[in-house]
Motif scaffolding. Structure first.
Motif, PDB file in Angstrom:
ATOM      1  N   ARG A 156       0.831  -1.205   0.000  1.00 43.02           N
ATOM      2  CA  ARG A 156       0.000   0.000   0.000  1.00 43.02           C
ATOM      3  C   ARG A 156       0.864   1.252   0.000  1.00 43.02           C
ATOM      4  N   THR A 157       1.980   1.231   0.719  1.00 40.50           N
ATOM      5  CA  THR A 157       2.868   2.390   0.753  1.00 40.50           C
ATOM      6  C   THR A 157       3.468   2.657  -0.620  1.00 40.50           C
ATOM      7  N   ALA A 158       3.892   1.593  -1.302  1.00 41.91           N
ATOM      8  CA  ALA A 158       4.420   1.763  -2.656  1.00 41.91           C
ATOM      9  C   ALA A 158       3.346   2.282  -3.597  1.00 41.91           C
ATOM     10  N   ALA A 159       2.131   1.786  -3.439  1.00 40.88           N
ATOM     11  CA  ALA A 159       1.025   2.242  -4.282  1.00 40.88           C
ATOM     12  C   ALA A 159       0.725   3.712  -4.040  1.00 40.88           C
ATOM     13  N   ALA A 160       0.779   4.128  -2.770  1.00 38.99           N
ATOM     14  CA  ALA A 160       0.537   5.537  -2.456  1.00 38.99           C
ATOM     15  C   ALA A 160       1.601   6.431  -3.070  1.00 38.99           C
ATOM     16  N   GLY A 161       2.848   5.987  -3.006  1.00 37.50           N
ATOM     17  CA  GLY A 161       3.926   6.762  -3.613  1.00 37.50           C
ATOM     18  C   GLY A 161       3.751   6.899  -5.110  1.00 37.50           C
ATOM     19  N   ALA A 162       3.365   5.802  -5.765  1.00 37.86           N
ATOM     20  CA  ALA A 162       3.125   5.857  -7.205  1.00 37.86           C
ATOM     21  C   ALA A 162       1.952   6.767  -7.528  1.00 37.86           C
ATOM     22  N   ALA A 163       0.922   6.719  -6.696  1.00 39.43           N
ATOM     23  CA  ALA A 163      -0.250   7.571  -6.916  1.00 39.43           C
ATOM     24  C   ALA A 163       0.103   9.051  -6.815  1.00 39.43           C
ATOM     25  N   ILE A 164       0.926   9.399  -5.832  1.00 38.80           N
ATOM     26  CA  ILE A 164       1.305  10.802  -5.674  1.00 38.80           C
ATOM     27  C   ILE A 164       2.177  11.264  -6.835  1.00 38.80           C
ATOM     28  N   SER A 165       3.081  10.412  -7.276  1.00 37.31           N
ATOM     29  CA  SER A 165       3.904  10.781  -8.436  1.00 37.31           C
ATOM     30  C   SER A 165       3.029  11.011  -9.660  1.00 37.31           C
ATOM     31  N   ALA A 166       2.052  10.134  -9.871  1.00 42.01           N
ATOM     32  CA  ALA A 166       1.152  10.286 -11.013  1.00 42.01           C
ATOM     33  C   ALA A 166       0.275  11.525 -10.859  1.00 42.01           C
ATOM     34  N   ALA A 167      -0.148  11.807  -9.627  1.00 44.89           N
ATOM     35  CA  ALA A 167      -0.964  12.991  -9.382  1.00 44.89           C
ATOM     36  C   ALA A 167      -0.186  14.268  -9.672  1.00 44.89           C
ATOM     37  N   ARG A 168       1.074  14.306  -9.251  1.00 51.41           N
ATOM     38  CA  ARG A 168       1.916  15.477  -9.525  1.00 51.41           C
ATOM     39  C   ARG A 168       2.073  15.693 -11.028  1.00 51.41           C
ATOM     40  N   ALA A 169       2.336  14.597 -11.735  1.00 53.44           N
ATOM     41  CA  ALA A 169       2.497  14.705 -13.188  1.00 53.44           C
ATOM     42  C   ALA A 169       1.194  15.146 -13.847  1.00 53.44           C
TER      43      ALA A 169
END
Length: 231
Positions: free
Chosen positions: A174-187
């Motif tokens: 879940r932590t890795a998924a959250a990190g990926a989600a934030i990176s995608a959100a920023r982009a």
């Protein structure tokens, strides 16, 4: 333009190979996240309103501050045994009632749809959270009649939801998924700058809307960062 600094720490946490055991996501975790959202929205309200002054009514940050302050008051009124799904649905209805402009119904619908997808579970696993994020994006898209590329909140929320889901489907934490989600959100939020608005008040500007960040896309990033950060 400087995006919320918390997102860098979230992404860094996701990259760590020695993560601690993840705390279950229950109503208490969601309540704490919503309090962080209220604080983050207040911190960024003036900036969000400046963005909205270019493309909209110039009140996006103020409206969101009003709404999430109402949400924080609601948290004190709801019983401690309220499930995550019930909590999110109540939050959504409160946002619809208190946030002015188009963002109230849009964000409200996203929270309500996520709450419905959570069902009556007292704790949410990563697979359920992934489905909730997708449901939130789907609901917002229906309510706003928008797609990615229209220069809206969805330009941040949809890629975040899909990134979270993809990591979970691939067996990630879940932590890795959250990190990926934030990176995608920023982009996604950044990608709204060159877009020509196809929805909302910014539509009236036509080609002149290009070159500006969408305030809703940026506020969605603020909300996601605050919700995913672990105090």
């Amino acid at each position: 333009m400087s995006f919320p600094s918390q997102s860098r720490s979230v992404t860094a946490q996701a990259a760590s190979s020695t993560l601690p055991a993840e705390r279950p996501v229950d109503a208490a975790v969601i309540r704490a996240g919503l309090v962080r959202v209220r604080r983050a929205v207040d911190r960024h309200a003036a900036y969000l309103t400046r963005l909205d002054a270019v493309l909209g009514d110039g009140d996006h940050g103020d409206n969101l501050s009003t709404g999430f302050r109402a949400v924080e008051r609601l948290l004190g009124e709801l019983p401690s045994e309220t499930t995550p799904g019930e909590l999110l649905r109540a939050i959504g209805h409160r946002l619809v009632a208190t946030v002015g402009g188009a963002s109230g119904p849009l964000y409200g619908t996203a929270f309500i749809e996520a709450g419905f997808r959570a069902g009556e579970a007292s704790e949410l696993d990563a697979e359920t959270i992934a489905a909730m994020l997708v449901a939130a994006a789907d609901g917002l898209a229906r309510r706003g009649r928008c797609t990615v590329g229209d220069k809206t909140i969805l330009d941040t929320l949809r890629p975040a939801a899909e990134a979270f889901r993809d990591v979970v489907v691939g067996g990630g934490s879940r932590t890795a998924a959250a990190g990926a989600a934030i990176s995608a959100a920023r982009a996604g939020a950044r990608a709204t700058r060159p877009l020509v608005a196809r929805r909302g008040l910014a539509l009236r500007l036509g080609e002149r809307s290009a070159g500006q960040l969408d305030p809703g896309a940026v506020s969605c990033l603020v909300i996601l960062v605050a919700m995913t950060r672990d105090d």
